[in-house]
Design a protein around this motif. Structure first.
Motif, short mmCIF file in Angstrom:
data_model
loop_
_atom_site.label_atom_id
_atom_site.label_comp_id
_atom_site.label_asym_id
_atom_site.label_seq_id
_atom_site.Cartn_x
_atom_site.Cartn_y
_atom_site.Cartn_z
N ARG A 292 124.17 -10.86 78.08
CA ARG A 292 123.44 -12.09 78.37
C ARG A 292 122.10 -11.82 79.05
N CYS A 297 116.80 -17.40 79.38
CA CYS A 297 117.58 -18.51 79.93
C CYS A 297 116.61 -19.69 79.99
N LEU A 298 116.91 -20.73 79.25
CA LEU A 298 115.97 -21.86 79.15
C LEU A 298 115.80 -22.56 80.49
N LEU A 299 116.85 -22.54 81.29
CA LEU A 299 116.73 -23.21 82.60
C LEU A 299 115.78 -22.43 83.51
N CYS A 360 124.39 -18.62 85.58
CA CYS A 360 124.45 -19.68 84.59
C CYS A 360 125.36 -20.81 85.08
N VAL A 361 124.93 -22.04 84.85
CA VAL A 361 125.77 -23.17 85.27
C VAL A 361 126.45 -23.80 84.05
N TYR A 362 126.41 -23.08 82.94
CA TYR A 362 127.11 -23.48 81.71
C TYR A 362 126.86 -24.96 81.40
N CYS A 365 124.21 -27.24 82.75
CA CYS A 365 122.79 -26.98 82.47
C CYS A 365 122.30 -27.99 81.42
N TYR A 368 122.20 -26.58 77.91
CA TYR A 368 123.41 -25.88 77.45
C TYR A 368 123.56 -25.91 75.93
N CYS A 371 121.14 -23.51 74.37
CA CYS A 371 121.04 -22.19 75.02
C CYS A 371 121.21 -21.06 74.00
N ILE A 373 122.04 -18.02 74.56
CA ILE A 373 123.21 -17.17 74.84
C ILE A 373 124.47 -17.83 74.27
S1 SF4 Z 1 123.40 -22.49 79.77
FE1 SF4 Z 1 121.85 -21.05 79.06
S2 SF4 Z 1 119.92 -21.98 79.61
FE2 SF4 Z 1 121.50 -22.97 80.83
S3 SF4 Z 1 121.63 -21.81 82.75
FE3 SF4 Z 1 123.12 -20.93 81.35
S4 SF4 Z 1 121.99 -19.24 80.40
FE4 SF4 Z 1 120.46 -20.60 81.28
#
Ligand code: SF4
Length: 911
Positions: A292, A297-299, A360-362, A365, A368, A371, A373
């Motif tokens: 990963r 990571c878009l966030l 990641c907050v899955y 987010c 999500y 994403c 990943i």
């Molecule tokens: S879901 Fe993807 S974009 Fe969102 S925090 Fe996790 S890795 Fe980052």
């Protein structure tokens, strides 16, 4: 032909510096003049950090054509050299350094013209991005503004432009099918194509591989094949043929694991012969899957765009956002993001945009469903072929989120690296850096850090307010985590003022390591280490206190895991699908942290007691150029294939390890015994199948090994002189391999200018501010260029053709005599163990030379003390000649002449 842009242009190479003014006059100038010119007015240049290094002026800035290219053509490949830029834009290559500034003006003109053209494929989003870049004072923004028209309709913002991934049901377990040999042969013939030459070795190889896919006869006993496949037998299609048949008949997934990104790229291409890009339903049958930490990571990107990044890093974030909108898969490391983009901005900007810390907050987010990943993970669950790397396959097998997605049919290509990958995957290290990461994960960042990084309490706020016991566990974990090191810990260790039990332990580790180190690394500025044996009483006491502190963190985390499970099982009304996925994600990362804490506790527990023969433990202070950057206690398995066998082999049904150098070749021929030991087979009591396919290349006629006997070890001027003369004799195309960065830099410093003046550019890892992948791209692109490097180049360079015609090694690649090596050497047969390592390294280095049947070249060893017992490293029949440098230069200049050499070598090859 595009109009040159009327801006001054600057070019600097090791051969000199050139300036072109707005009226079109180019002149050579001094470095000082160039620096003054760039300070006066913005100048066009290519790769500003590289030009800055050449001029010896780190603060140089200007209008970098690479930044403009990245804005206008995001996700497009370009070799970052004048020639590469000319090719990418369809311009004429500059004939000499003198013509480069003119090319820069024309290239700028071509790129600006693109903006006005209706065919600009990457127009969408450019105007909006440019408005932000104007505010950030990006040097190109003013130049670009008149050329990028405001769109009639509002442009789609990146986050609305990216498609959402689709949820799909789990694939059922694969069917139990048998692939017959005639089918394999037919599939191989289909993949290699009509009219291609029938290669017997490849056919035999493919048939052997087919056995790996047969139904398993016994639990925890996979079919295991070790296949030595000489370079050029066509092993990729050799295993893709049976793999594709099985995937289609059994409706299952085959994982092919590689060590280098190069091979991943090649596999992606070759797999097209067996699978289409998309299935009829739009899903992908072939997916490249990486760790990963490789993906955007878009966030994190959103945070960076909204003020989380400042200055140059914010400009980088906008260029990355342009790329993300056009990227194939969001892979930032070795994917379609140009490798050079990050180095233009010098800081760790790229890493900060990935999910390095598992924060990641899955489903919590907002991105999500888009994403990268998550998309890659879902796509791989439905794929026929997943192309991954060794570390990811092992991590996925050990702690994959979804049991159904764990790999069960695995081809480890570049199988000689499985041992090293297992070694790092199953290692444990309790260091300051690792512990501070854990603290941040639990507590959140310390105040001065910007961005969204949040602690456990913020991530699970809803659970805490709903479930009292869960809330209490979070509180308890937060309190206990105060015992972990915090920002400034290294300084406090230096000042003798550690804070808390973990810092106190690290201070004692540091003091003990300095007191006992005898490696000489202290003076040389390298890292230092000492055995974890006979430790002083106070260190052991501190280790016990630290262990208790870690256990106090682990206990509430375990409790929290139980509460999360209960919340998911007895779900409250407010817990929708997304909330459930987020809690599942949190449970997964909790389990991983609990395992980590347990491993650390076990490590500390043993410090005072008897040594565990399964492990090698040591204390270390990591340093680079005398600057400390980490302190800690390390643990490796004496044989990392033991956990590999349990975690990867046992649950699998079919596994193959293949490589051109799987088997050592000692005096008695192929050493299968050692290859079997290093496969992990003995730990699961499986007798592996063995296969060997000889390379079809005519090494006797196409290669020569030259052992130069008159360059004295330790004589740096002589070494540098030898490199320069060999590069001149070969007229470039030399890959120079070093065992020490210091010597590499010294040699490069002495010879780069002289060679550049002769039209032979010399690039070097650890010197040029360019990432390794890009250095190899540059080297591949220019047959006159040469490249110096260390370990990473020994195995990661695939340059067929004229660009690589000579490999030069400065000395025998002895293993570093550190504590871990000493332990494995003692267990592995002493000097015979060392010899195996050296032969493997030599074989890998030699393997760079002949990549296709038309390649030819020299492998030069600048070491008089080259023992004959190491000669088994080279393919049978390769001529080996001991000679003086002058003689070697003659042979290199003449090129390898085929049959004549083969005849001569019969007399000269040592017995
Ligand atoms: S879901 Fe993807 S974009 Fe969102 S925090 Fe996790 S890795 Fe980052």
């Amino acid at each position: 032909m595009p109009e040159p842009v009327p801006l001054p242009a600057l070019h600097a190479s090791h051969a000199g510096t050139w300036l072109r003014d707005v009226n079109g006059a180019t002149r050579g100038c001094s470095k000082g003049e160039a620096i003054m010119a760039a300070a006066d007015t913005p100048v066009l240049l290519l790769n500003a950090p590289l030009v800055a290094t050449r001029l010896g002026y780190p603060d140089l800035s200007g209008l970098d054509l690479l930044e403009l290219f990245a804005f206008i053509h995001p996700a497009r490949f370009c070799v970052p050299t004048p020639k590469g830029l000319a090719h990418a834009l369809g311009l004429r290559e500059p004939e000499s350094d003198h013509n480069v500034p003119e090319l820069l003006q024309k290239a700028a003109g071509a790129l600006l013209e693109t903006c006005a053209s209706l065919d600009w494929a990457e127009r969408e989003g450019a105007w909006s991005a440019l408005q932000s870049l104007v505010r950030l004072r990006w040097p190109w923004a003013q130049v670009l503004t008149p050329h990028v028209a405001r769109p009639e309709r509002a442009e789609k913002w990146l986050f609305s432009r990216l498609p959402e991934w689709e949820e799909a049901p789990d694939r059922p377990p694969p069917g139990q099918v048998l692939i017959e040999e005639p089918e394999i042969e037919a599939q191989l013939a289909h993949l290699t194509g009509a009219g291609s030459e029938r290669r017997e070795g490849q056919r035999l190889y493919a048939r052997e591989v087919g056995k790996v896919f047969a139904p398993r006869a016994k639990r925890a006993a996979p079919h295991l094949l070790l296949a030595q496949a000489g370079t050029g037998i066509g092993k990729t299609l050799g295993y893709l043929a049976p793999a594709s048949l099985w995937a289609s008949a059994a409706r299952g997934t085959v994982w092919v694991s590689t060590y280098t990104k190069n091979l991943q790229r090649q596999l992606r291409g070759e797999s097209r012969r067996a699978w289409p890009e998309r299935r009829a339903d739009g899903t992908q049958p072939v997916v490249v899957r990486k760790g990963r930490e490789n993906y955007l990571c878009l966030l994190n990107l959103e945070d960076a765009l909204q003020g989380g990044f400042g200055g140059r890093a914010a400009i980088l974030a906008h260029l990355v956002a342009r790329w993300a909108a056009y990227s194939r898969d969001g892979d930032m490391i070795g994917g379609d993001l140009p490798g050079w983009l990050g180095t233009l901005f010098r800081k760790r900007g790229i890493a900060a945009l990935t999910d390095q810390r598992g924060e990641c907050v899955y489903a919590g987010c907002p991105h999500y469903r888009k994403c990268f990943i998550e998309r890659a993970a879902r796509a791989s669950a439905q794929a026929d072929l997943v192309i991954a790397n060794h570390a990811l396959v092992m991590i996925n097998a050990a702690r994959g989120r979804d049991h159904a997605q764990r790999p069960t049919r695995i081809v480890f290509d570049e199988g000689h690296h499985v041992f090293d990958a297992a070694d790092s995957t199953f290692a444990a290290a309790l260091t300051g850096q690792e512990a501070i990461e854990l603290r941040r994960w639990i507590v959140g960042p310390e105040r001065k850090n910007k961005g969204r990084r949040r602690g456990l309490a913020a991530r699970l706020a809803d659970v805490a307010s709903y479930d009292d016991a869960g809330g209490e566990a979070i509180e308890a974990a937060l309190e206990a985590a105060q015992a972990l090191p915090s920002d400034g810990w290294l300084q406090r260790l230096n000042d003798g003022e550690p804070y808390g039990p973990l810092e106190a332990l690290l201070a004692a580790v540091r003091a003990c390591t300095y007191a006992r180190d005898e490696s000489g690394g202290q003076e040389a500025g390298y890292g230092i280490e000492t055995e974890a044996a006979g430790l002083p009483g106070h260190l052991i006491e501190q280790a016990q206190a630290a262990r208790d502190a870690l256990a106090a963190i682990r206990r509430p985390l375990v409790k929290l895991g139980v509460r999360l499970e209960a919340v998911v099982e007895d779900a409250p009304d407010w817990l929708d699908g997304q909330g459930r996925a987020r809690i599942e994600g949190a449970r997964h990362s909790l389990a991983w942290r609990v395992d980590l804490l347990q491993a650390w506790e076990a490590l500390l527990d043993r410090l005072g007691g008897p040594a565990d023969p399964e492990f090698v433990d040591w204390l270390a202070v990591d340093r680079s150029e005398a600057r400390e950057f980490d302190v800690g206690i390390h643990r490796r398995w004496l044989d990392p294939m033991k956990p590999f066998a349990r975690v990867v082999l046992e649950p699998a049904h079919g596994v193959m390890l293949t490589s051109a150098t799987l088997c050592d070749r000692g005096a008695d021929g192929d050493d299968w015994q050692n290859a079997i030991a290093r496969s992990g087979a003995p730990h699961i009591e499986v007798d592996p199948l063995l296969a060997h396919a000889e390379s079809p290349f005519d090494y006797a006629a196409r290669a020569e090994v030259l052992i130069v006997t008159d360059v004295k070890r330790g004589d740096l001027p002589a070494l540098a002189g030898a490199y320069a003369r060999l590069i001149e004799a070969a007229n470039g195309g030399v890959l120079g391999l070093f065992t020490a960065v210091r010597r590499l830099r010294a040699v490069h410093g002495r010879i780069a200018d002289r060679l550049a003046r002769a039209g032979l550019p010399l690039y070097a890892q650890h010197v040029d501010p360019i990432d390794t992948g890009t250095l190899v791209d540059i080297f591949r692109d220019d047959p006159a260029a040469s490249l110096l490097g260390t370990d990473a180049l020994r195995d990661g360079v695939d340059v067929p053709g004229r660009s690589l015609r000579c490999v030069v090694m400065e000395q025998v690649p002895w293993p570093r005599p550190d504590i871990l090596h000493r332990a494995r050497r003692a267990a592995g047969g002493g000097s015979a163990y060392d010899d195996r390592i050296i032969r493997a390294r030599l074989a890998q280095a030699f393997g760079r030379l002949i990549r296709s049947k038309d390649d030819a070249g020299h492998f030069v060893m600048l070491s008089s003390a080259f023992p004959s017992r190491l000669l088994g490293a080279f393919p049978a029949g390769t001529p080996v000649i001991r000679l003086t440098l002058a003689e070697a230069l003659q042979r290199v200049a003449a090129g390898v002449s085929g049959a004549e050499v083969a005849r001569e070598s019969k007399d000269r090859q040592p017995s």
